[in-house]
Design an enzyme around this catalytic site. Sequence first.
Site, PDB file in Angstrom:
ATOM      1  N   ASP A   1      50.426  34.024  43.266  1.00  0.00           N
ATOM      2  CA  ASP A   1      49.641  33.138  42.406  1.00  0.00           C
ATOM      3  C   ASP A   1      49.829  33.394  40.914  1.00  0.00           C
ATOM      4  O   ASP A   1      49.438  32.596  40.097  1.00  0.00           O
ATOM      5  CB  ASP A   1      48.148  33.253  42.755  1.00  0.00           C
ATOM      6  CG  ASP A   1      47.641  34.682  42.651  1.00  0.00           C
ATOM      7  OD1 ASP A   1      48.414  35.558  42.232  1.00  0.00           O
ATOM      8  OD2 ASP A   1      46.465  34.918  42.993  1.00  0.00           O
TER       9      ASP A   1
ATOM     10  N   ARG B   1      41.029  32.192  39.619  1.00  0.00           N
ATOM     11  CA  ARG B   1      42.035  31.188  39.991  1.00  0.00           C
ATOM     12  C   ARG B   1      41.520  29.785  39.757  1.00  0.00           C
ATOM     13  O   ARG B   1      40.372  29.574  39.383  1.00  0.00           O
ATOM     14  CB  ARG B   1      42.352  31.368  41.485  1.00  0.00           C
ATOM     15  CG  ARG B   1      43.111  32.633  41.819  1.00  0.00           C
ATOM     16  CD  ARG B   1      44.585  32.351  41.804  1.00  0.00           C
ATOM     17  NE  ARG B   1      44.887  31.276  42.730  1.00  0.00           N
ATOM     18  CZ  ARG B   1      45.194  31.441  44.006  1.00  0.00           C
ATOM     19  NH1 ARG B   1      45.275  32.644  44.509  1.00  0.00           N
ATOM     20  NH2 ARG B   1      45.444  30.403  44.788  1.00  0.00           N
TER      21      ARG B   1
ATOM     22  N   TYR C   1      42.192  41.783  45.431  1.00  0.00           N
ATOM     23  CA  TYR C   1      43.057  42.727  46.147  1.00  0.00           C
ATOM     24  C   TYR C   1      42.238  43.970  46.430  1.00  0.00           C
ATOM     25  O   TYR C   1      41.634  44.544  45.512  1.00  0.00           O
ATOM     26  CB  TYR C   1      44.260  43.117  45.302  1.00  0.00           C
ATOM     27  CG  TYR C   1      45.311  42.043  45.222  1.00  0.00           C
ATOM     28  CD1 TYR C   1      46.188  41.844  46.275  1.00  0.00           C
ATOM     29  CD2 TYR C   1      45.425  41.232  44.102  1.00  0.00           C
ATOM     30  CE1 TYR C   1      47.161  40.865  46.213  1.00  0.00           C
ATOM     31  CE2 TYR C   1      46.394  40.253  44.031  1.00  0.00           C
ATOM     32  CZ  TYR C   1      47.256  40.073  45.090  1.00  0.00           C
ATOM     33  OH  TYR C   1      48.215  39.100  45.015  1.00  0.00           O
TER      34      TYR C   1
ATOM     35  N   PRO D   1      52.031  43.107  45.490  1.00  0.00           N
ATOM     36  CA  PRO D   1      51.802  41.898  44.691  1.00  0.00           C
ATOM     37  C   PRO D   1      50.872  42.108  43.505  1.00  0.00           C
ATOM     38  O   PRO D   1      50.716  41.209  42.693  1.00  0.00           O
ATOM     39  CB  PRO D   1      51.185  40.930  45.704  1.00  0.00           C
ATOM     40  CG  PRO D   1      50.809  41.704  46.899  1.00  0.00           C
ATOM     41  CD  PRO D   1      51.375  43.066  46.794  1.00  0.00           C
TER      42      PRO D   1
HETATM   43  P1  FAD Z   1      59.932  34.060  50.316  1.00  0.00           P
HETATM   44  O1  FAD Z   1      58.865  33.371  49.579  1.00  0.00           O
HETATM   45  O2  FAD Z   1      59.574  35.074  51.321  1.00  0.00           O
HETATM   46  O3  FAD Z   1      60.792  32.914  51.000  1.00  0.00           O
HETATM   47  C1  FAD Z   1      61.778  33.177  51.969  1.00  0.00           C
HETATM   48  C2  FAD Z   1      61.980  31.933  52.814  1.00  0.00           C
HETATM   49  O4  FAD Z   1      63.105  32.135  53.662  1.00  0.00           O
HETATM   50  C3  FAD Z   1      60.798  31.662  53.717  1.00  0.00           C
HETATM   51  O5  FAD Z   1      60.332  30.357  53.481  1.00  0.00           O
HETATM   52  C4  FAD Z   1      61.359  31.868  55.120  1.00  0.00           C
HETATM   53  O6  FAD Z   1      60.798  30.978  56.051  1.00  0.00           O
HETATM   54  C5  FAD Z   1      62.834  31.609  54.930  1.00  0.00           C
HETATM   55  N1  FAD Z   1      63.707  32.293  55.902  1.00  0.00           N
HETATM   56  C6  FAD Z   1      63.702  33.605  56.221  1.00  0.00           C
HETATM   57  N2  FAD Z   1      64.669  33.876  57.107  1.00  0.00           N
HETATM   58  C7  FAD Z   1      65.319  32.727  57.360  1.00  0.00           C
HETATM   59  C8  FAD Z   1      66.430  32.353  58.190  1.00  0.00           C
HETATM   60  N3  FAD Z   1      67.092  33.245  58.934  1.00  0.00           N
HETATM   61  N4  FAD Z   1      66.823  31.067  58.212  1.00  0.00           N
HETATM   62  C9  FAD Z   1      66.183  30.148  57.462  1.00  0.00           C
HETATM   63  N5  FAD Z   1      65.137  30.444  56.652  1.00  0.00           N
HETATM   64  C10 FAD Z   1      64.707  31.710  56.594  1.00  0.00           C
HETATM   65  N6  FAD Z   1      53.259  37.819  45.698  1.00  0.00           N
HETATM   66  C11 FAD Z   1      52.383  37.868  44.689  1.00  0.00           C
HETATM   67  O7  FAD Z   1      52.816  37.894  43.526  1.00  0.00           O
HETATM   68  N7  FAD Z   1      51.042  37.870  44.953  1.00  0.00           N
HETATM   69  C12 FAD Z   1      50.568  37.822  46.251  1.00  0.00           C
HETATM   70  O8  FAD Z   1      49.369  37.859  46.487  1.00  0.00           O
HETATM   71  C13 FAD Z   1      51.454  37.766  47.326  1.00  0.00           C
HETATM   72  N8  FAD Z   1      51.031  37.727  48.617  1.00  0.00           N
HETATM   73  C14 FAD Z   1      51.947  37.586  49.617  1.00  0.00           C
HETATM   74  C15 FAD Z   1      51.512  37.483  50.950  1.00  0.00           C
HETATM   75  C16 FAD Z   1      52.419  37.278  51.983  1.00  0.00           C
HETATM   76  C17 FAD Z   1      51.906  37.132  53.391  1.00  0.00           C
HETATM   77  C18 FAD Z   1      53.804  37.221  51.695  1.00  0.00           C
HETATM   78  C19 FAD Z   1      54.806  37.000  52.803  1.00  0.00           C
HETATM   79  C20 FAD Z   1      54.225  37.376  50.368  1.00  0.00           C
HETATM   80  C21 FAD Z   1      53.306  37.557  49.322  1.00  0.00           C
HETATM   81  N9  FAD Z   1      53.707  37.669  47.972  1.00  0.00           N
HETATM   82  C22 FAD Z   1      52.822  37.754  46.982  1.00  0.00           C
HETATM   83  C23 FAD Z   1      55.073  37.757  47.592  1.00  0.00           C
HETATM   84  C24 FAD Z   1      55.611  36.480  47.052  1.00  0.00           C
HETATM   85  O9  FAD Z   1      55.180  35.425  47.848  1.00  0.00           O
HETATM   86  C25 FAD Z   1      57.081  36.683  47.065  1.00  0.00           C
HETATM   87  O10 FAD Z   1      57.451  37.667  46.104  1.00  0.00           O
HETATM   88  C26 FAD Z   1      57.844  35.427  46.768  1.00  0.00           C
HETATM   89  O11 FAD Z   1      57.437  34.408  47.623  1.00  0.00           O
HETATM   90  C27 FAD Z   1      59.305  35.726  46.998  1.00  0.00           C
HETATM   91  O12 FAD Z   1      60.034  34.570  46.972  1.00  0.00           O
HETATM   92  P2  FAD Z   1      61.354  34.432  47.807  1.00  0.00           P
HETATM   93  O13 FAD Z   1      61.760  33.019  47.639  1.00  0.00           O
HETATM   94  O14 FAD Z   1      62.321  35.477  47.390  1.00  0.00           O
HETATM   95  O15 FAD Z   1      60.979  34.766  49.326  1.00  0.00           O
END
Ligand code: FAD
Length: 660
Positions: free
Chosen positions: A50, A279, A287, A363
């Site tokens: 967020d 928010r 947290y 996070p």
């Molecule tokens: P992600 O957002 O994880 O996106 C990865 C995507 O890849 C997903 O949509 C997944 O479905 C897809 N994927 C994975 N494997 C495959 C595959 N083999 N084939 C096709 N698609 C695939 N950050 C904060 O700053 N504050 C928070 O409170 C916070 N809470 C979080 C809570 C949870 C449950 C999670 C999972 C993450 C949280 N984060 C938080 C972290 C933040 O969301 C991430 O740092 C950010 O989303 C990272 O972005 P990304 O695009 O690198 O990865």
Amino acid sequence: ETEAVESQTDVLIIGAGPSGLMAAYWMAVCGVRARIIDKKGTKVFTGQADGLRPRTLELFDSMGFQHRVIHEGHVAVEANFWVPDENGKLTRQGPHCSPKINESNHYNMLLNQGRIERFVIDTIHKYSDLEVERGVIAESFEYDETLEDNPDAYPITVKLRTLSDEEANPAHLTTNGSGPPTAFTNGMGRGSLLPDDWEELIQKSRARQAKTEIVKAKYIIGCDGAHSWTRKQVNIPLEGSMTEHIWGVIDVVPLTNFPDIRRLGTITHSSGTILVIPRERRMVRLYVPVQIVDASTNGRFDRSTITLEMIKARVQAIMSPFTFDFQVCDWWTAYQVGQRVAPTFNKGTRIFLAGDAVHTHSPKVGLGMNMSMQDGFNIGWKVAMVAVGAANPAILNTYTAERHPLAEMLLEFDRLWSGEFTETSTNGTTKADKADRMVDVVESFMDFADGLKAYYPNSSLVWKVSEEEGPAAARNLIPGERIPPMKLRNQAEGNSKWTTRLFESDGPFRIIILAGDVRVEAQQERVAALARILEGEDKTKVSPLCRYMSIPGRESLIEIVTIHSAPWEEVEFFDFPEILRPFDPVMGWGYENIWCDASATWDPYCQGKGYEKWGVDRLRGAMLVLRPDQYIGWSGELEEVDDMTAYLDGVLIKVPTPEL
Ligand code: FAD
């Protein structure tokens, strides 16, 4: 199993979270033949990240949707640290950590990740019909290294599999067996506590003989999160360790008499510290350290033991004697943090990893989404421009060099900041000590965390000015850093605009001519001489404007923006050489190409102080090259066209003509 169809794409992006969408944005801008897939059936709607830092907001401004964040998001500008006084009474320490208003025109903001993903997707559609293919999982990977140096080859082969509705949309856990309230959306089904689920998904889908496709690609960008499938295919490890602390996080509309619940801050009590993040829509994110993993379980942890009730009780205990309850919970989850980073973010010049795929951390520093988006943005424009044949593949080597050191800093920040939350006792520390320490940690990492400093090293994309070369013409415009935002006035219109919007992320490298005081004849002549070179008057040289290949839909990959320092009333738009204000027979003059560093009485942010801030002489000016991501690539004097052209020659691909 049904026979797999075969297809080709230039760039395949695995994962459509924040990092994958940012990379996809550049594919859209540059007209790249690309695909982006995600195993989930839907985008994120609630929960997850967020926090938005100023640099990310600057990028959003350059992409054209920051106004939507401003309308919906919540600004969080100061932090208050609540600690017990000598008598154990919770008292406010602060406010601390005010934003550096001279450094950025944007403040820290809070808005749900789901909205941010929406805005990026909408912006992609402004440029192209590239769609996220949802419910599609990558299942097998082959790489033919012998083809790596052949730009026409497709060395990557990935098998994709379409998932069923149930596979792509796993039911969320909505009950936790511990009494009400239970019917709130939680992230436990997708939580960071779950092991990899893709193997199981692939097995299930195989059994069902799902539709498959063999895709041949030139480049692959793995943006597939902390359990990255792509990273595993190329055997890049994540180095570091899991921490022993289990955290709860809740997004609720709080019912409390704690006075700072709508302000950013922390509350420390003898049993721990919670982080309070106000928010949008009256929501607050908290947290909460919930428990420590028992050493006897070998670091493993049973997530079903954590309930919403349990997190609420922990908040009530730490906030006491203030009251705390809620009726609305938008989302909640529990997680165990791994502090890990991959040793490299690429394998050769065809395979790249971004975001959580290469760095994981807690996070609480509010950087997960920011770092991931900035990674995706960085690799996105580079791969896109190489893929359309506009940039030299050598620029791809700068990706790990630019982003990896920042991931290391992120982990260091996280280690120090998280430590402040997991300290279980305040005994022996005075309230001032505790608050001071927290302020010190935040402030020492502020420039890095807010993205105000990037520290990109010397490379083909960043030509640092060495001290032996004498003082730089633009002392505070440092190659490898972003251009510090300024509000300028348009010469022809009188309107004011921030440079973060003016230097749009729509493709071009920009030559910024800081033309100086163009009332002075000698300075006019310097600008005229530069214009003659840019017009290509000297037949032995080719103007940078038509020297390089471009991206589809754009005549030149070089755009010129002039910013002069004379009072606007004393010069006219038409005084400037025509090449600086190009004429289009249909669209008329390039009014948006000439700007003035002058104040506007009606706009307190527009003060005519740009040259001073940038460290540029108001008479003599300077010249810059801005990369498509607004980082400064090159800087010098107005006469240094040859040196600037040498920089551009190293980055871009020349138009193949006999003269060259
Ligand atoms: P992600 O957002 O994880 O996106 C990865 C995507 O890849 C997903 O949509 C997944 O479905 C897809 N994927 C994975 N494997 C495959 C595959 N083999 N084939 C096709 N698609 C695939 N950050 C904060 O700053 N504050 C928070 O409170 C916070 N809470 C979080 C809570 C949870 C449950 C999670 C999972 C993450 C949280 N984060 C938080 C972290 C933040 O969301 C991430 O740092 C950010 O989303 C990272 O972005 P990304 O695009 O690198 O990865």
